[in-house]
Design an enzyme around this catalytic site. Structure first.
Site, PDB file in Angstrom:
ATOM      1  N   GLU A  37      -6.458  -2.733   6.685  1.00  0.00           N
ATOM      2  CA  GLU A  37      -6.154  -2.932   8.119  1.00  0.00           C
ATOM      3  C   GLU A  37      -5.298  -4.173   8.337  1.00  0.00           C
ATOM      4  O   GLU A  37      -5.483  -4.891   9.330  1.00  0.00           O
ATOM      5  CB  GLU A  37      -7.442  -3.046   8.941  1.00  0.00           C
ATOM      6  CG  GLU A  37      -8.101  -1.746   9.265  1.00  0.00           C
ATOM      7  CD  GLU A  37      -7.128  -0.673   9.661  1.00  0.00           C
ATOM      8  OE1 GLU A  37      -6.129  -0.987  10.326  1.00  0.00           O
ATOM      9  OE2 GLU A  37      -7.355   0.478   9.278  1.00  0.00           O
TER      10      GLU A  37
HETATM   11  C1  LIG Z   1     -10.536   0.876  -0.658  1.00  0.00           C
HETATM   12  C2  LIG Z   1      -9.279   0.946   0.129  1.00  0.00           C
HETATM   13  C3  LIG Z   1      -9.234   1.726   1.278  1.00  0.00           C
HETATM   14  C4  LIG Z   1      -8.049   1.832   1.998  1.00  0.00           C
HETATM   15  N1  LIG Z   1      -7.986   2.693   3.075  1.00  0.00           N
HETATM   16  C5  LIG Z   1      -6.771   2.975   3.612  1.00  0.00           C
HETATM   17  C6  LIG Z   1      -6.613   4.040   4.559  1.00  0.00           C
HETATM   18  O1  LIG Z   1      -7.576   4.691   4.958  1.00  0.00           O
HETATM   19  N2  LIG Z   1      -5.368   4.314   5.020  1.00  0.00           N
HETATM   20  C7  LIG Z   1      -4.264   3.618   4.609  1.00  0.00           C
HETATM   21  O2  LIG Z   1      -3.170   3.933   5.050  1.00  0.00           O
HETATM   22  N3  LIG Z   1      -4.386   2.595   3.728  1.00  0.00           N
HETATM   23  C8  LIG Z   1      -5.595   2.266   3.219  1.00  0.00           C
HETATM   24  N4  LIG Z   1      -5.721   1.255   2.297  1.00  0.00           N
HETATM   25  C9  LIG Z   1      -4.550   0.475   1.949  1.00  0.00           C
HETATM   26  C10 LIG Z   1      -4.589  -0.923   2.529  1.00  0.00           C
HETATM   27  O3  LIG Z   1      -4.453  -0.883   3.921  1.00  0.00           O
HETATM   28  C11 LIG Z   1      -3.470  -1.734   1.818  1.00  0.00           C
HETATM   29  O4  LIG Z   1      -3.912  -1.945   0.491  1.00  0.00           O
HETATM   30  C12 LIG Z   1      -3.188  -3.038   2.518  1.00  0.00           C
HETATM   31  O5  LIG Z   1      -2.566  -2.806   3.758  1.00  0.00           O
HETATM   32  C13 LIG Z   1      -2.284  -3.950   1.690  1.00  0.00           C
HETATM   33  O6  LIG Z   1      -1.160  -3.271   1.222  1.00  0.00           O
HETATM   34  P1  LIG Z   1      -0.796  -3.312  -0.323  1.00  0.00           P
HETATM   35  O7  LIG Z   1      -2.013  -2.983  -1.090  1.00  0.00           O
HETATM   36  O8  LIG Z   1       0.398  -2.476  -0.531  1.00  0.00           O
HETATM   37  O9  LIG Z   1      -0.449  -4.832  -0.608  1.00  0.00           O
HETATM   38  P2  LIG Z   1       0.973  -5.524  -0.379  1.00  0.00           P
HETATM   39  O10 LIG Z   1       1.514  -5.145   0.933  1.00  0.00           O
HETATM   40  O11 LIG Z   1       1.807  -5.289  -1.565  1.00  0.00           O
HETATM   41  O12 LIG Z   1       0.548  -7.044  -0.323  1.00  0.00           O
HETATM   42  C14 LIG Z   1       0.237  -7.817  -1.481  1.00  0.00           C
HETATM   43  C15 LIG Z   1      -0.027  -9.263  -1.055  1.00  0.00           C
HETATM   44  O13 LIG Z   1       1.155  -9.825  -0.454  1.00  0.00           O
HETATM   45  C16 LIG Z   1       0.848 -10.329   0.829  1.00  0.00           C
HETATM   46  N5  LIG Z   1       1.995 -10.121   1.706  1.00  0.00           N
HETATM   47  C17 LIG Z   1       2.737  -9.003   1.847  1.00  0.00           C
HETATM   48  N6  LIG Z   1       3.697  -9.200   2.753  1.00  0.00           N
HETATM   49  C18 LIG Z   1       3.552 -10.451   3.214  1.00  0.00           C
HETATM   50  C19 LIG Z   1       4.231 -11.255   4.171  1.00  0.00           C
HETATM   51  N7  LIG Z   1       5.266 -10.786   4.876  1.00  0.00           N
HETATM   52  N8  LIG Z   1       3.818 -12.525   4.372  1.00  0.00           N
HETATM   53  C20 LIG Z   1       2.755 -13.002   3.708  1.00  0.00           C
HETATM   54  N9  LIG Z   1       2.077 -12.296   2.787  1.00  0.00           N
HETATM   55  C21 LIG Z   1       2.463 -11.043   2.540  1.00  0.00           C
HETATM   56  C22 LIG Z   1      -0.378  -9.578   1.294  1.00  0.00           C
HETATM   57  O14 LIG Z   1      -1.108 -10.310   2.248  1.00  0.00           O
HETATM   58  C23 LIG Z   1      -1.129  -9.403  -0.025  1.00  0.00           C
HETATM   59  O15 LIG Z   1      -1.886 -10.556  -0.290  1.00  0.00           O
HETATM   60  C24 LIG Z   1      -6.912   1.103   1.591  1.00  0.00           C
HETATM   61  C25 LIG Z   1      -6.972   0.287   0.457  1.00  0.00           C
HETATM   62  C26 LIG Z   1      -8.113   0.234  -0.288  1.00  0.00           C
HETATM   63  C27 LIG Z   1      -8.113  -0.579  -1.549  1.00  0.00           C
END
Ligand SMILES: Cc1cc2nc3c(=O)[nH]c(=O)nc-3n(C[C@H](O)[C@H](O)[C@H](O)COP(=O)(O)OP(=O)(O)OC[C@H]3O[C@@H](n4cnc5c(N)ncnc54)[C@H](O)[C@@H]3O)c2cc1C
Length: 594
Positions: free
Chosen positions: A440
């Site tokens: 989220e």
């Molecule tokens: C168990 C689980 C359930 C989930 N359920 C859902 C679901 O129901 N539906 C869905 O769509 N998704 C879901 N997700 C996905 C989840 O919402 C994403 O993992 C999350 O939004 C982060 O995206 P990412 O993993 O691609 O990390 P990334 O976006 O790659 O981020 C990696 C790191 O970089 C940081 N970062 C990225 N951009 C910036 C910025 N501009 N400034 C500062 N820091 C930054 C982030 O804070 C993080 O620490 C789920 C994930 C898990 C593990």
């Protein structure tokens, strides 16, 4: 194994003593939400959480979900518990009576969500996602879409998902590749892969309604070219029941750190039939409806975990005998004193408790304002409430989930080595809590939302919705001799927040990286001041009521308020120092130097 008892006394205190939630019944549409009704609902929810959900929490973690040929089976007992959940009408609690809901205030649902997540966070994921889908369709769906999907989501016989994340993008949804091709009959064909989709496939409901972000063929690049679609697992037939199987299938489930009984799915859409929700290319704003509600709900997950960790730790600390109290044996008849006599164990327990109770007050306040923003007859009051909710949503999401994880960690520490052993159930809380800080919108992104969007909206209008009442309250409270011990430290921290805000406005304007570098600390500083506002008001009520029949309850409130003011709120000084130290030390190194 920790047991769970819903903290109904504290929930009642927050709702009725602090927030005067009995007044909700005076708002249009809430006539049924009288104190009696609300108390009865909360009591039943507490029983359901403790008797049905908590017993399957640890076994669900041990067993996890099963995947076979596109089918997902939840752990033993989940199906039965879900059947009872829908039989009790719980999914429809805050939903519109027009679609079969009970139309009760959202703040009451916040309390119910807290209890569910204390007892079994994995279970809470399934109705949580459905609630998000309900909100998006209720606000942006066509009358036909509403008639088709909402009654089923409200009854809980169908569930929902949010399909945003793709393998190459989570935070930056502007990179989404999933495509939506228009069909001649007005529907669309969705093609693409979504990952990490909670409740994407499972055996609890007759149908699963995916809300999917995808791009139309002529869509502009980036975030402005994303549209929202509703894509059911089974396409509803003319009588509104689940009909032919759609080409939206689960390719696998993730093997993950926690919430193992919640199915986290890879979803493949192979020309799946879907319908546009809202306007073309305006999917992100529609999705934000869902995400804002979901962010608050994730905050409640953090709170639920924190409460569960506290209850487990207190029970253990009263039972476990180790060493003698530093001031002499407290239980000389026993082989040693229970560890609750030791200052360091009390530090951990009181940190958990003071933050948990403060977070409960803060989040329920936001819940009340959410109800006011939708139901108050006066437009000005609705706008004020809406502003406050928008301002505090990133704080509730981020601070409460950080606290949930930290409290679970402290809970394990109170258990010592036994906390690290699976059968005690405490380490599960840490693993379950961890994801709440990530999904989220990661907590880092919540900080950016606060400093990058919310502070500047309406030339600081949102900020004033908090600063003005809090500032006025602290000043008046400081004049009252008994309340001053709580108001004075609160005022100091508030002054730091005001200074930090002014610093941020100046420094961030010159260099956006200053705002980015300060965001997480600023959010935490804001959260501590918001909690001070809550604790000060709670202490004032406790002072008024402590000579009554619940003296022990109010004396304990005062003790927690004192602990918060003297041992937790001073963190605001460190946060102020670090956030105003600027971005230089963070940005000095080139990437190659790491
Ligand atoms: C168990 C689980 C359930 C989930 N359920 C859902 C679901 O129901 N539906 C869905 O769509 N998704 C879901 N997700 C996905 C989840 O919402 C994403 O993992 C999350 O939004 C982060 O995206 P990412 O993993 O691609 O990390 P990334 O976006 O790659 O981020 C990696 C790191 O970089 C940081 N970062 C990225 N951009 C910036 C910025 N501009 N400034 C500062 N820091 C930054 C982030 O804070 C993080 O620490 C789920 C994930 C898990 C593990």
């Amino acid at each position: 194994m920790p047991t769970y008892t819903a903290p109904l006394d504290d929930i009642r205190f927050v709702l009725f003593d602090l927030l005067k939630a009995d007044q909700l019944a005076e708002l249009p549409g809430f006539a049924d939400a009288t104190q009696d009704v609300v108390e009865a609902v909360l009591e039943e929810a507490g029983k359901f959480a403790a008797n049905e959900l908590q017993p399957i929490n640890h076994p669900g973690d041990e067993e996890g979900c099963h995947y076979e040929n596109g089918t997902v089976t939840t752990p033993k007992g989940f199906k039965e518990a879900y059947a009872k959940f829908i039989e009790g009408g719980w999914p429809g609690l805050p939903c519109d009576p027009e679609f079969g809901g009970q139309g009760l205030p959202k703040v009451i649902n916040f309390a119910v969500e807290e209890m569910i997540c204390s007892a079994n966070l994995s279970f809470g994921m399934y109705p949580g996602l459905s609630n998000g889908a309900y909100n998006a369709l209720a606000l942006h769906g066509t009358p036909e879409q509403k008639a088709t999907y909402l009654p089923k989501l409200v009854s809980g016989t169908w569930s929902g998902t949010m399909c945003l994340t793709e393998p190459h993008c989570g935070t930056d949804l502007g990179l989404i590749k999933t495509k939506a091709e228009p069909d001649q009959d007005g529907s669309y064909k969705i093609t693409g892969t979504k990952i990490f989709i909670s409740a994407g496939e499972h055996d609890l409901t007759d149908n699963i309604i995916h809300l999917v972000l995808a791009r139309l063929p002529d869509a502009p690049a980036g975030i402005r070219g994303i549209s929202l679609f509703v894509c059911p697992k089974f396409i509803p037939n003319t009588s509104g029941e689940a009909g032919p199987r759609n080409a939206a299938r689960c390719g696998s489930i993730e093997h993950k750190m926690g919430i193992k009984a919640s199915a986290t799915c890879v979803m493949n859409f192979d020309g799946a039939t879907a319908w546009l929700v809202g306007q073309p290319n305006k999917g992100m704003s529609a999705m934000f409806t869902m995400m804002n509600a979901a962010r608050l709900a994730v905050g409640m997950q953090g709170l639920g975990i924190a409460e569960a960790a506290y209850q487990g730790a207190v029970a253990y600390a009263k039972d476990r005998l180790q060493m003698r109290s530093l001031s002499g044996a407290k239980f000389p008849e026993k082989a040693a004193d229970p560890i609750i006599v030791h200052p360091d164990v009390r530090r951990m327990l009181l940190t958990m408790r003071a933050l948990t109770e403060g977070c409960r007050a803060l989040s329920y306040w936001v819940g009340m304002e959410l109800d006011i923003s939708h139901h108050h007859p006066d437009e000005k009051r609705r706008q004020e409430a809406d502003d406050l909710v928008a301002l505090l949503t990133p704080i509730v999401k981020s601070f409460l989930t950080d606290h949930g994880f930290n409290a679970a960690n402290l809970g394990v520490q109170v258990f010592g080595g036994h906390g690290y052993i699976r059968e005690w159930g405490m380490e599960q809380l840490i693993r379950d809590a961890r994801i709440t800080q990530i999904y989220e919108g990661t907590n880092g992104i919540q900080g950016l939302d606060l400093v990058g969007r919310k502070l500047s909206l309406g030339m600081g209008r949102l900020l004033r919705r908090f600063f003005h009442p809090a500032g006025a309250y602290f000043e008046a409270a400081a004049e009252k001799p008994e309340v001053a011990e709580f108001a004075l430290p609160s005022m100091k921290a508030f002054a730091k927040l005001q200074q930090a805000t002014a610093w941020l406005a100046q420094a961030g304007l010159k260099n956006p990286e200053e705002a980015g570098a300060a965001a997480t600390d600023y959010l935490r500083l804001f959260a501590l001041v918001a909690l001070a506002y809550m604790w000060c008001r709670m202490a004032e009520i406790a002072l008024e009521k402590k000579s009554g029949d619940k003296a022990q309850f109010y004396e304990t409130k005062l003790a927690c308020a004192r602990f918060f003011m003297t041992r937790l709120l001073p963190e605001s000084n460190t946060l102020f120092t670090t956030l105003t130290s600027g971005s230089q030390t963070l940005m000095a190194l080139p990437a190659e130097a790491f």
